[in-house]
Design a protein around this motif. Structure first.
Motif, PDB file in Angstrom:
ATOM      1  N   GLY A 132      39.744  25.334 -24.288  1.00 18.74           N
ATOM      2  CA  GLY A 132      39.954  24.392 -23.105  1.00 18.74           C
ATOM      3  C   GLY A 132      38.429  23.990 -22.387  1.00 18.74           C
ATOM      4  O   GLY A 132      38.226  22.759 -22.163  1.00 18.74           O
ATOM      5  N   ILE A 133      37.425  24.944 -22.679  1.00 20.26           N
ATOM      6  CA  ILE A 133      36.244  24.493 -22.214  1.00 20.26           C
ATOM      7  C   ILE A 133      35.393  23.388 -22.903  1.00 20.26           C
ATOM      8  O   ILE A 133      34.984  22.447 -22.626  1.00 20.26           O
ATOM      9  CB  ILE A 133      35.126  25.739 -22.299  1.00 20.26           C
ATOM     10  N   GLN A 134      35.586  23.524 -24.404  1.00 19.98           N
ATOM     11  CA  GLN A 134      35.139  22.511 -25.227  1.00 19.98           C
ATOM     12  C   GLN A 134      35.741  21.346 -24.969  1.00 19.98           C
ATOM     13  O   GLN A 134      35.304  20.177 -25.128  1.00 19.98           O
ATOM     14  CB  GLN A 134      35.001  23.004 -26.662  1.00 19.98           C
ATOM     15  N   GLN A 135      37.121  21.382 -24.779  1.00 21.52           N
ATOM     16  CA  GLN A 135      37.827  20.222 -24.799  1.00 21.52           C
ATOM     17  C   GLN A 135      37.556  19.205 -23.474  1.00 21.52           C
ATOM     18  O   GLN A 135      37.225  18.104 -23.526  1.00 21.52           O
ATOM     19  CB  GLN A 135      39.367  20.546 -24.471  1.00 21.52           C
ATOM     20  N   MET A 136      37.172  19.891 -22.525  1.00 22.28           N
ATOM     21  CA  MET A 136      36.801  18.930 -21.332  1.00 22.28           C
ATOM     22  C   MET A 136      35.468  18.687 -21.358  1.00 22.28           C
ATOM     23  O   MET A 136      35.123  17.752 -20.632  1.00 22.28           O
ATOM     24  CB  MET A 136      37.167  20.004 -20.073  1.00 22.28           C
ATOM     25  N   LYS A 137      34.489  19.355 -21.849  1.00 21.34           N
ATOM     26  CA  LYS A 137      33.098  19.023 -22.132  1.00 21.34           C
ATOM     27  C   LYS A 137      33.127  17.681 -22.946  1.00 21.34           C
ATOM     28  O   LYS A 137      32.633  16.574 -22.712  1.00 21.34           O
ATOM     29  CB  LYS A 137      32.460  19.921 -23.094  1.00 21.34           C
ATOM     30  N   ARG A 138      34.026  17.570 -23.974  1.00 24.81           N
ATOM     31  CA  ARG A 138      34.144  16.535 -24.806  1.00 24.81           C
ATOM     32  C   ARG A 138      34.889  15.268 -23.909  1.00 24.81           C
ATOM     33  O   ARG A 138      34.347  13.804 -24.148  1.00 24.81           O
ATOM     34  CB  ARG A 138      35.093  16.672 -26.023  1.00 24.81           C
ATOM     35  N   THR A 139      35.697  15.316 -23.221  1.00 25.54           N
ATOM     36  CA  THR A 139      36.316  14.417 -22.241  1.00 25.54           C
ATOM     37  C   THR A 139      35.122  13.769 -21.234  1.00 25.54           C
ATOM     38  O   THR A 139      35.628  12.790 -21.313  1.00 25.54           O
ATOM     39  CB  THR A 139      37.600  15.085 -21.742  1.00 25.54           C
ATOM     40  N   GLY A 140      34.522  14.673 -20.782  1.00 24.85           N
ATOM     41  CA  GLY A 140      33.600  14.211 -19.759  1.00 24.85           C
ATOM     42  C   GLY A 140      32.381  13.392 -20.433  1.00 24.85           C
ATOM     43  O   GLY A 140      32.057  12.344 -20.054  1.00 24.85           O
ATOM     44  N   LYS A 141      32.041  13.757 -21.780  1.00 18.82           N
ATOM     45  CA  LYS A 141      31.104  13.054 -22.454  1.00 18.82           C
ATOM     46  C   LYS A 141      31.462  11.731 -22.749  1.00 18.82           C
ATOM     47  O   LYS A 141      30.778  10.631 -22.818  1.00 18.82           O
ATOM     48  CB  LYS A 141      30.803  13.856 -23.612  1.00 18.82           C
ATOM     49  N   SER A 142      32.738  11.815 -23.508  1.00 13.90           N
ATOM     50  CA  SER A 142      33.560  10.538 -23.766  1.00 13.90           C
ATOM     51  C   SER A 142      33.634   9.349 -22.714  1.00 13.90           C
ATOM     52  O   SER A 142      33.338   8.288 -22.709  1.00 13.90           O
ATOM     53  CB  SER A 142      34.758  10.640 -24.419  1.00 13.90           C
ATOM     54  N   VAL A 143      34.218   9.806 -21.498  1.00 13.77           N
ATOM     55  CA  VAL A 143      34.472   9.063 -20.507  1.00 13.77           C
ATOM     56  C   VAL A 143      33.352   8.211 -19.776  1.00 13.77           C
ATOM     57  O   VAL A 143      33.382   7.045 -19.375  1.00 13.77           O
ATOM     58  CB  VAL A 143      35.449   9.379 -19.325  1.00 13.77           C
ATOM     59  N   PHE A 144      32.224   9.104 -19.863  1.00 14.35           N
ATOM     60  CA  PHE A 144      30.976   8.428 -19.224  1.00 14.35           C
ATOM     61  C   PHE A 144      30.086   7.723 -20.293  1.00 14.35           C
ATOM     62  O   PHE A 144      29.788   6.615 -20.031  1.00 14.35           O
ATOM     63  CB  PHE A 144      30.358   9.538 -18.591  1.00 14.35           C
ATOM     64  N   SER A 145      30.286   8.101 -21.388  1.00 16.57           N
ATOM     65  CA  SER A 145      29.437   7.521 -22.521  1.00 16.57           C
ATOM     66  C   SER A 145      29.890   6.181 -22.937  1.00 16.57           C
ATOM     67  O   SER A 145      29.388   5.253 -23.181  1.00 16.57           O
ATOM     68  CB  SER A 145      29.068   8.266 -23.701  1.00 16.57           C
ATOM     69  N   LEU A 188      51.881  14.854 -19.089  1.00 14.38           N
ATOM     70  CA  LEU A 188      50.465  14.875 -18.886  1.00 14.38           C
ATOM     71  C   LEU A 188      49.865  16.133 -19.542  1.00 14.38           C
ATOM     72  O   LEU A 188      50.194  17.281 -18.921  1.00 14.38           O
ATOM     73  CB  LEU A 188      50.114  14.882 -17.587  1.00 14.38           C
ATOM     74  N   ASP A 189      49.403  16.506 -20.740  1.00 11.21           N
ATOM     75  CA  ASP A 189      49.135  17.536 -21.284  1.00 11.21           C
ATOM     76  C   ASP A 189      47.877  18.060 -20.594  1.00 11.21           C
ATOM     77  O   ASP A 189      47.140  17.451 -19.790  1.00 11.21           O
ATOM     78  CB  ASP A 189      48.940  17.548 -22.799  1.00 11.21           C
ATOM     79  N   ALA A 190      47.781  19.534 -20.945  1.00 11.22           N
ATOM     80  CA  ALA A 190      46.395  19.934 -20.370  1.00 11.22           C
ATOM     81  C   ALA A 190      45.222  19.042 -20.904  1.00 11.22           C
ATOM     82  O   ALA A 190      45.169  18.924 -22.099  1.00 11.22           O
ATOM     83  CB  ALA A 190      46.260  21.385 -20.934  1.00 11.22           C
ATOM     84  N   GLY A 191      44.358  18.961 -20.157  1.00  9.09           N
ATOM     85  CA  GLY A 191      43.268  18.056 -20.312  1.00  9.09           C
ATOM     86  C   GLY A 191      43.340  16.670 -20.223  1.00  9.09           C
ATOM     87  O   GLY A 191      42.420  15.836 -20.487  1.00  9.09           O
ATOM     88  N   GLY A 192      44.764  16.107 -19.942  1.00  3.55           N
ATOM     89  CA  GLY A 192      45.076  14.779 -19.974  1.00  3.55           C
ATOM     90  C   GLY A 192      44.516  13.984 -18.671  1.00  3.55           C
ATOM     91  O   GLY A 192      44.238  14.725 -17.675  1.00  3.55           O
ATOM     92  N   MET A 193      44.477  12.838 -18.957  1.00  3.17           N
ATOM     93  CA  MET A 193      43.927  11.838 -17.711  1.00  3.17           C
ATOM     94  C   MET A 193      44.772  10.770 -17.531  1.00  3.17           C
ATOM     95  O   MET A 193      45.186  10.138 -18.365  1.00  3.17           O
ATOM     96  CB  MET A 193      42.413  11.496 -18.250  1.00  3.17           C
ATOM     97  N   GLY A 194      45.129  10.358 -16.214  1.00  6.87           N
ATOM     98  CA  GLY A 194      45.740   8.926 -16.086  1.00  6.87           C
ATOM     99  C   GLY A 194      45.102   8.292 -15.030  1.00  6.87           C
ATOM    100  O   GLY A 194      44.245   8.947 -14.281  1.00  6.87           O
ATOM    101  N   VAL A 195      45.401   7.094 -14.641  1.00  5.03           N
ATOM    102  CA  VAL A 195      45.076   6.179 -13.749  1.00  5.03           C
ATOM    103  C   VAL A 195      45.826   5.680 -12.802  1.00  5.03           C
ATOM    104  O   VAL A 195      46.922   4.982 -13.635  1.00  5.03           O
ATOM    105  CB  VAL A 195      43.932   4.927 -14.551  1.00  5.03           C
ATOM    106  N   GLY A 250      45.107   2.968 -18.732  1.00  2.39           N
ATOM    107  CA  GLY A 250      44.267   4.148 -18.465  1.00  2.39           C
ATOM    108  C   GLY A 250      42.961   3.951 -17.866  1.00  2.39           C
ATOM    109  O   GLY A 250      42.873   2.984 -17.132  1.00  2.39           O
ATOM    110  N   THR A 251      42.049   4.644 -18.407  1.00  2.55           N
ATOM    111  CA  THR A 251      40.784   4.556 -17.936  1.00  2.55           C
ATOM    112  C   THR A 251      39.945   3.295 -18.331  1.00  2.55           C
ATOM    113  O   THR A 251      38.842   2.904 -17.921  1.00  2.55           O
ATOM    114  CB  THR A 251      39.825   5.739 -18.302  1.00  2.55           C
ATOM    115  N   PHE A 252      40.597   2.349 -19.505  1.00  2.00           N
ATOM    116  CA  PHE A 252      39.913   1.352 -20.063  1.00  2.00           C
ATOM    117  C   PHE A 252      39.798   0.403 -19.089  1.00  2.00           C
ATOM    118  O   PHE A 252      40.807   0.046 -18.034  1.00  2.00           O
ATOM    119  CB  PHE A 252      40.703   0.939 -21.001  1.00  2.00           C
TER     120      PHE A 252
END
Length: 271
Positions: free
Chosen positions: A36-49, A230-237, A254-256
């Motif tokens: 879960g820790i690595q999952q959310m690190k990847r998510t943060g990196k992806s949505v901002f980059s 909404l799965d664990a680590g999921g995001m919606g807008v 979504g975030t697009f």
């Protein structure tokens, strides 16, 4: 300058041992798993980059007080600069805690169903948490009331930011049932309204002088399953149609973010 519609971006915390097993996790305060820790690190990196979320547009983060939600906030923001993080106000809001499951805490759905059946309950229709709530836990009216309060505060902030022509993404970090319920309340689809606010506590459940408390005359609550996932680590807008705070809507993309030349369908309605 292109008019930017405010958004409410909901984020479920990353994987925990109980989200992985499917156990109902309300007040039990457990951390994320290593995955879960690595999952959310990847998510943060992806949505901002990928520019799905512009960190300069984040005005507030509202989070549940549970450590799994607050841990997720830190991991999502990890790739931002110290200056960028310092410009984001983080509000810990007790109203965003997960559904209080009472006797069902730590159980699986089939265990809850079997327990109720063994005691002669649900003879006429199957148990539905969205309608029936939890024994010695919260009713649907109680969670509906507190989540309605959060939405009222966020939409009030969005209204003020829009008047200032200020881009405003507000991120909400919480839990599976709470966020699915939150999304259903936001779009006001198939809900009951109640004008009795007797559950409303005498004081706010957060401590931030920059967030005005909104007095409610009524609140909404669910009586049926909203059929949102909404799965664990999921995001919606969640956002607004026609740039209008009085027209809350679900952003299916979504975030697009579509380029400005594709946004004509969001133009204000001309009477």
């Amino acid at each position: 300058m292109t008019k930017v519609t405010p958004r409410c971006i909901i984020v479920r915390h990353g994987q925990t041992e109980w989200s992985k097993s499917g156990q109902y996790t309300g007040l039990t305060d457990i951390p994320l798993t290593p995955y879960g820790i690595q999952q959310m690190k990847r998510t943060g990196k992806s949505v901002f980059s990928n520019k799905f979320i512009n960190p300069e547009h984040i005005t507030y983060i509202f989070t549940s007080p549970r450590q799994r939600a607050r841990q997720t906030v830190g991991l999502i923001l990890e790739t931002l600069t110290e200056e960028q993080r310092s410009n984001i106000r983080i509000v810990v809001d007790e109203d965003l805690r997960e559904w209080e499951y009472g006797d069902y805490e730590g159980l699986l759905t089939h265990e809850i169903v079997q327990s109720r059946k063994s005691r002669g309950l649900d003879q006429e229709r199957p148990w539905n948490i969205w309608r029936d709530g939890c024994e010695n836990g919260e009713t649907t009216k109680q969670i509906g009331c507190r989540l309605s309060r959060v939405i009222a505060r966020i939409q009030n902030l969005h209204r003020e930011h829009q008047k200032e022509n200020r881009p405003s993404d507000i991120l909400v970090f919480a839990h599976g049932h709470a966020l699915r319920y939150f999304a259903a309340l936001w779009i006001k689809n198939g809900l009951e309204e109640k004008y009795d606010t007797s559950f409303d506590p005498p004081s706010a459940t957060y401590d931030d002088e920059t967030v005005p408390n909104v007095t409610m005359e009524k609140y909404r609550y669910l009586v049926e399953n909203p059929y949102f996932l909404l799965d664990a680590g999921g995001m919606g807008v969640l956002s607004y149609a026609h740039h209008n705070i009085d027209e809350p809507a679900l952003a299916l993309a979504g975030t697009f973010i579509a380029p400005p030349e594709e946004e004509s369908q969001h133009e204000p309605v001309v009477a």
